[in-house]
Scaffold this motif. Structure first.
Motif, PDB file in Angstrom:
ATOM      1  N   ILE A   2      75.701 129.707 -28.311  1.00 24.17           N
ATOM      2  CA  ILE A   2      75.906 129.318 -26.913  1.00 24.17           C
ATOM      3  C   ILE A   2      76.455 127.890 -26.819  1.00 24.17           C
ATOM      4  CG2 ILE A   2      74.276 130.936 -25.872  1.00 24.17           C
ATOM      5  CD1 ILE A   2      72.148 128.768 -25.919  1.00 24.17           C
ATOM      6  N   GLY A   3      77.072 127.419 -27.915  1.00 29.50           N
ATOM      7  CA  GLY A   3      77.800 126.164 -27.845  1.00 29.50           C
ATOM      8  C   GLY A   3      77.180 124.969 -28.527  1.00 29.50           C
ATOM      9  N   SER A   4      75.957 125.091 -29.049  1.00 31.64           N
ATOM     10  CA  SER A   4      75.284 123.979 -29.757  1.00 31.64           C
ATOM     11  C   SER A   4      75.126 122.724 -28.902  1.00 31.64           C
ATOM     12  CB  SER A   4      76.043 123.620 -31.051  1.00 31.64           C
ATOM     13  OG  SER A   4      76.113 124.710 -31.917  1.00 31.64           O
ATOM     14  N   PHE A   5      75.004 122.891 -27.588  1.00 28.01           N
ATOM     15  CA  PHE A   5      74.912 121.705 -26.731  1.00 28.01           C
ATOM     16  C   PHE A   5      73.643 120.906 -27.002  1.00 28.01           C
ATOM     17  CE2 PHE A   5      77.982 124.183 -24.244  1.00 28.01           C
ATOM     18  CZ  PHE A   5      78.939 123.214 -24.014  1.00 28.01           C
ATOM     19  N   ALA A   6      72.505 121.580 -27.163  1.00 31.45           N
ATOM     20  CA  ALA A   6      71.256 120.857 -27.385  1.00 31.45           C
ATOM     21  C   ALA A   6      71.169 120.285 -28.795  1.00 31.45           C
ATOM     22  CB  ALA A   6      70.062 121.777 -27.110  1.00 31.45           C
ATOM     23  N   SER A   7      71.769 120.960 -29.759  1.00 30.76           N
ATOM     24  CA  SER A   7      71.676 120.497 -31.149  1.00 30.76           C
ATOM     25  C   SER A   7      72.810 119.557 -31.541  1.00 30.76           C
ATOM     26  CB  SER A   7      71.661 121.697 -32.106  1.00 30.76           C
ATOM     27  OG  SER A   7      72.817 122.491 -31.954  1.00 30.76           O
ATOM     28  N   ALA A   8      73.808 119.397 -30.689  1.00 30.32           N
ATOM     29  CA  ALA A   8      74.985 118.584 -31.024  1.00 30.32           C
ATOM     30  C   ALA A   8      74.639 117.167 -31.482  1.00 30.32           C
ATOM     31  CB  ALA A   8      75.957 118.547 -29.848  1.00 30.32           C
ATOM     32  N   PRO A   9      73.709 116.453 -30.840  1.00 32.38           N
ATOM     33  CA  PRO A   9      73.405 115.085 -31.306  1.00 32.38           C
ATOM     34  C   PRO A   9      72.880 115.047 -32.743  1.00 32.38           C
ATOM     35  CG  PRO A   9      72.546 115.438 -29.091  1.00 32.38           C
ATOM     36  CD  PRO A   9      72.966 116.780 -29.601  1.00 32.38           C
ATOM     37  N   TYR A  10      72.126 116.070 -33.142  1.00 30.58           N
ATOM     38  CA  TYR A  10      71.588 116.107 -34.495  1.00 30.58           C
ATOM     39  C   TYR A  10      72.687 116.418 -35.511  1.00 30.58           C
ATOM     40  CZ  TYR A  10      67.151 116.075 -32.066  1.00 30.58           C
ATOM     41  OH  TYR A  10      66.102 115.721 -31.255  1.00 30.58           O
ATOM     42  N   LEU A  67      84.336 121.304  -3.973  1.00 32.19           N
ATOM     43  CA  LEU A  67      84.341 121.920  -5.300  1.00 32.19           C
ATOM     44  C   LEU A  67      83.405 121.149  -6.214  1.00 32.19           C
ATOM     45  CD1 LEU A  67      88.099 122.764  -6.091  1.00 32.19           C
ATOM     46  CD2 LEU A  67      86.320 124.274  -5.213  1.00 32.19           C
ATOM     47  N   GLU A  68      82.637 121.900  -7.020  1.00 32.93           N
ATOM     48  CA  GLU A  68      81.755 121.300  -8.025  1.00 32.93           C
ATOM     49  C   GLU A  68      82.161 121.847  -9.387  1.00 32.93           C
ATOM     50  OE1 GLU A  68      77.746 122.324  -7.177  1.00 32.93           O
ATOM     51  OE2 GLU A  68      77.942 121.895  -5.028  1.00 32.93           O
ATOM     52  N   LEU A  69      82.472 120.966 -10.320  1.00 30.75           N
ATOM     53  CA  LEU A  69      82.847 121.379 -11.669  1.00 30.75           C
ATOM     54  C   LEU A  69      81.701 121.090 -12.625  1.00 30.75           C
ATOM     55  CD1 LEU A  69      85.080 122.422 -13.598  1.00 30.75           C
ATOM     56  CD2 LEU A  69      85.728 120.024 -13.941  1.00 30.75           C
ATOM     57  N   HIS A  70      81.282 122.103 -13.351  1.00 30.27           N
ATOM     58  CA  HIS A  70      80.241 121.969 -14.364  1.00 30.27           C
ATOM     59  C   HIS A  70      80.813 122.388 -15.714  1.00 30.27           C
ATOM     60  CE1 HIS A  70      76.991 121.490 -11.352  1.00 30.27           C
ATOM     61  NE2 HIS A  70      77.733 122.315 -10.630  1.00 30.27           N
ATOM     62  N   GLY A  71      80.376 121.755 -16.776  1.00 28.21           N
ATOM     63  CA  GLY A  71      80.820 122.118 -18.109  1.00 28.21           C
ATOM     64  C   GLY A  71      81.606 121.004 -18.764  1.00 28.21           C
ATOM     65  N   ILE A 110      71.168 125.613 -10.682  1.00 26.62           N
ATOM     66  CA  ILE A 110      71.169 125.086 -12.042  1.00 26.62           C
ATOM     67  C   ILE A 110      69.744 125.097 -12.577  1.00 26.62           C
ATOM     68  CG2 ILE A 110      71.666 123.094 -13.495  1.00 26.62           C
ATOM     69  CD1 ILE A 110      73.812 122.306 -11.481  1.00 26.62           C
ATOM     70  N   LEU A 111      69.556 125.793 -13.692  1.00 32.44           N
ATOM     71  CA  LEU A 111      68.246 125.896 -14.312  1.00 32.44           C
ATOM     72  C   LEU A 111      68.240 125.160 -15.647  1.00 32.44           C
ATOM     73  CD1 LEU A 111      67.096 129.614 -13.835  1.00 32.44           C
ATOM     74  CD2 LEU A 111      66.434 127.601 -12.506  1.00 32.44           C
ATOM     75  N   GLU A 112      67.086 124.621 -16.002  1.00 32.88           N
ATOM     76  CA  GLU A 112      66.889 124.019 -17.315  1.00 32.88           C
ATOM     77  C   GLU A 112      66.222 125.061 -18.205  1.00 32.88           C
ATOM     78  OE1 GLU A 112      67.797 120.675 -18.163  1.00 32.88           O
ATOM     79  OE2 GLU A 112      68.907 121.058 -16.315  1.00 32.88           O
ATOM     80  N   LYS A 113      66.835 125.342 -19.354  1.00 31.00           N
ATOM     81  CA  LYS A 113      66.302 126.351 -20.262  1.00 31.00           C
ATOM     82  C   LYS A 113      66.038 125.750 -21.635  1.00 31.00           C
ATOM     83  CE  LYS A 113      67.834 130.653 -18.212  1.00 31.00           C
ATOM     84  NZ  LYS A 113      68.366 132.006 -18.513  1.00 31.00           N
ATOM     85  N   GLN A 114      64.990 126.275 -22.279  1.00 29.18           N
ATOM     86  CA  GLN A 114      64.576 125.747 -23.567  1.00 29.18           C
ATOM     87  C   GLN A 114      65.163 126.577 -24.702  1.00 29.18           C
ATOM     88  OE1 GLN A 114      62.645 122.853 -23.764  1.00 29.18           O
ATOM     89  NE2 GLN A 114      63.381 122.937 -25.887  1.00 29.18           N
ATOM     90  N   SER A 115      65.532 125.918 -25.780  1.00 24.56           N
ATOM     91  CA  SER A 115      65.997 126.590 -26.986  1.00 24.56           C
ATOM     92  C   SER A 115      64.857 126.683 -27.987  1.00 24.56           C
ATOM     93  CB  SER A 115      67.167 125.822 -27.615  1.00 24.56           C
ATOM     94  OG  SER A 115      68.241 125.694 -26.726  1.00 24.56           O
ATOM     95  N   GLY A 116      65.075 127.456 -29.033  1.00 25.18           N
ATOM     96  CA  GLY A 116      64.118 127.495 -30.127  1.00 25.18           C
ATOM     97  C   GLY A 116      64.168 126.203 -30.930  1.00 25.18           C
ATOM     98  N   PRO A 117      63.358 126.105 -31.978  1.00 22.74           N
ATOM     99  CA  PRO A 117      63.313 124.875 -32.776  1.00 22.74           C
ATOM    100  C   PRO A 117      64.498 124.753 -33.727  1.00 22.74           C
ATOM    101  CG  PRO A 117      61.823 126.496 -33.696  1.00 22.74           C
ATOM    102  CD  PRO A 117      62.365 127.093 -32.425  1.00 22.74           C
ATOM    103  N   LEU A 118      64.919 123.528 -33.962  1.00 23.95           N
ATOM    104  CA  LEU A 118      65.911 123.216 -34.990  1.00 23.95           C
ATOM    105  C   LEU A 118      65.161 122.939 -36.286  1.00 23.95           C
ATOM    106  CD1 LEU A 118      69.023 120.980 -34.721  1.00 23.95           C
ATOM    107  CD2 LEU A 118      67.314 120.438 -36.462  1.00 23.95           C
ATOM    108  N   PRO A 169      66.007 120.445 -23.159  1.00 30.65           N
ATOM    109  CA  PRO A 169      66.448 121.630 -22.408  1.00 30.65           C
ATOM    110  C   PRO A 169      67.947 121.564 -22.126  1.00 30.65           C
ATOM    111  CG  PRO A 169      64.489 120.653 -21.412  1.00 30.65           C
ATOM    112  CD  PRO A 169      64.991 119.677 -22.425  1.00 30.65           C
ATOM    113  N   ARG A 170      68.544 122.714 -22.000  1.00 35.16           N
ATOM    114  CA  ARG A 170      69.961 122.803 -21.656  1.00 35.16           C
ATOM    115  C   ARG A 170      70.103 123.284 -20.217  1.00 35.16           C
ATOM    116  NH1 ARG A 170      68.732 127.561 -24.300  1.00 35.16           N
ATOM    117  NH2 ARG A 170      69.484 129.478 -23.296  1.00 35.16           N
TER     118      ARG A 170
END
Length: 412
Positions: free
Chosen positions: A163-171, A302-306, A72-80, A62-63
């Motif tokens: 949306i940035g390939s954050f979840a797929s970046a390790p692959y 202050l909270e920095l995310h990203g 802050i929510l955890e959201k699921q992406s589709g399959p790679l 999840p991202r």
């Protein structure tokens, strides 16, 4: 030309290619539409079935998504989708595409239409369902040739590029480090110009928290989160022009409430673009200093995310070698001279370059107006770009062209 029969076969696939692009583009696959992405992956799997590759569908982690209220929510992406053939070959090529688009499931732009005999308007026709069809057709051509056994290849089609390939970046990183050449099928410009160097990009959310109070009776007891965030934003905007090529775009501000209440919450979203690793380091240092400075004000946190999800892609020697080879392929096909220009936009080509893999990331169709309801594909570019990619693949497989030197990762 030795390769002529295979290139002629691609020309015969033109109508089939267009039909496949239209079918894919009429399936909504906005980045958040998991069910739609699954449908696109099903269809891509069918189109790739003749390649004889090993198929994997990978569920991504999840991202995290920061909402406008700071939650802050955890959201699921589709399959790679990952397809692999001859993984133990001495030479390996990584081909990358994405199944998602920028058009949500409730967007008005959902279907394709012909504007003229050579122009189709539709969601994702250029970015990048046209490119996916080009990729698969070029590989089908390679596999029909006598050169195929000389190289191995892997396809990664990720569901979160827009949306940035954050979840797929390790692959992407793992595959890039095991490959010799990278090919990505983002669209070229309508005239065939490719993207060369690309800026790196970071998306951030900065949350300010203060203390609520009655604006009349106890204003002095409040700590205004909007005012504190505004001071931070002024400092961020002031970084523009201080380091060559680095830009900061303040994109969205939310927070506050009734006029008679000192606001205790505010959130700003912003983007930073950097042309070089040195520019990225400078921007990160400046950002940390600003957060520390405003965050130490009494009653303010202050909270920095990203983070920088895309590292800069620099046109080093390895990339120049690969582009030179592609230009020779274009010349062999009688195409106009292939040009490349630097861009502030980014894509998964940044990710592959960060892993040290030379890549060309605009091998997809010619088109334009992407990310808008005017997005278009030039139909004749389907077979043209498939032939260009197939010739590049076959020259590499035949040993006719030198493989580019392995680049040094910009992240190391």
């Amino acid at each position: 030309m030795t390769y002529h029969p295979i290139l002629e076969w691609i020309e015969q696939q033109q109508d089939k290619m267009l039909a496949n692009v239209l079918a894919l583009s009429n399936l909504n696959s906005g980045s958040a539409n998991v069910a739609g992405i699954e449908q696109v992956v099903d269809r891509l799997s069918d189109l790739a079935s003749s390649l004889g590759a090993t198929e994997e569908r990978i569920s991504l982690a999840p991202r995290s998504e920061v909402l406008d209220n700071g939650q802050i929510l955890e959201k699921q992406s589709g399959p790679l989708l990952r397809l692999t053939k001859r993984p133990n070959a001495n030479r390996r090529i990584l081909l990358v595409g994405h199944s998602d688009t920028v058009y949500p499931v409730d967007h008005a732009f959902q279907t394709c239409r012909h504007l003229d005999d050579n122009t189709v308007n539709g969601p994702g026709v250029a970015d990048m369902k046209g490119g996916l069809v080009v990729m698969l057709t070029a590989l089908q051509a390679l596999e029909r040739s006598r050169f195929a056994e000389n190289i191995g290849w892997q396809i990664i089609i990720n569901p979160d590029e827009e949306i940035g390939s954050f979840a797929s970046a390790p692959y992407l990183d793992e595959a890039a480090r095991a490959a010799d050449v990278g090919m990505i099928f983002e669209p070229a410009l309508a005239d065939g110009t490719l993207a060369g160097a690309r800026k790196g990009s970071g998306n951030f959310s900065l949350i300010a928290r203060g203390k609520a109070a009655h604006a009349g009776r106890e204003h002095h007891l409040g700590r205004n989160a909007i005012a504190a965030l505004a001071r931070a934003m002024t400092l961020l905007d002031g970084l523009n022009g201080q380091h060559e090529g680095v830009t900061i775009n303040l994109a969205k501000l939310t927070g506050g409430g009734p006029n008679n209440v000192v606001p205790d919450f505010a959130l700003c979203r912003f983007n930073i673009r950097v042309p070089t690793p040195e520019g990225q380091s400078w921007a990160e240092e400046q950002l940390a200093q600003i957060v520390a400075r405003i965050g130490t004000e009494e009653g303010i946190t202050l909270e920095l995310h990203g983070a920088f999800g895309r590292q800069p892609k620099v046109m080093d020697k390895a990339h120049e070698q690969l582009f030179a080879l592609l230009r020779s392929c274009g010349a062999d096909l009688g195409l106009p001279p292939i040009e490349a220009k630097a861009t502030g936009g980014c894509c998964d080509g940044n990710n592959l370059a960060a892993a040290g893999l030379a890549n060309i990331d605009t091998l997809g169709v010619r088109g334009g107006a992407i990310h808008s309801t005017d997005e278009f594909l030039l139909v004749d570019s389907l077979s043209e770009r498939a032939k260009l990619t197939a010739l590049l693949l076959m020259k590499l497989a035949a040993g006719e062209a030198n493989w580019p030197d392995r680049a040094t990762s910009v992240s190391e």
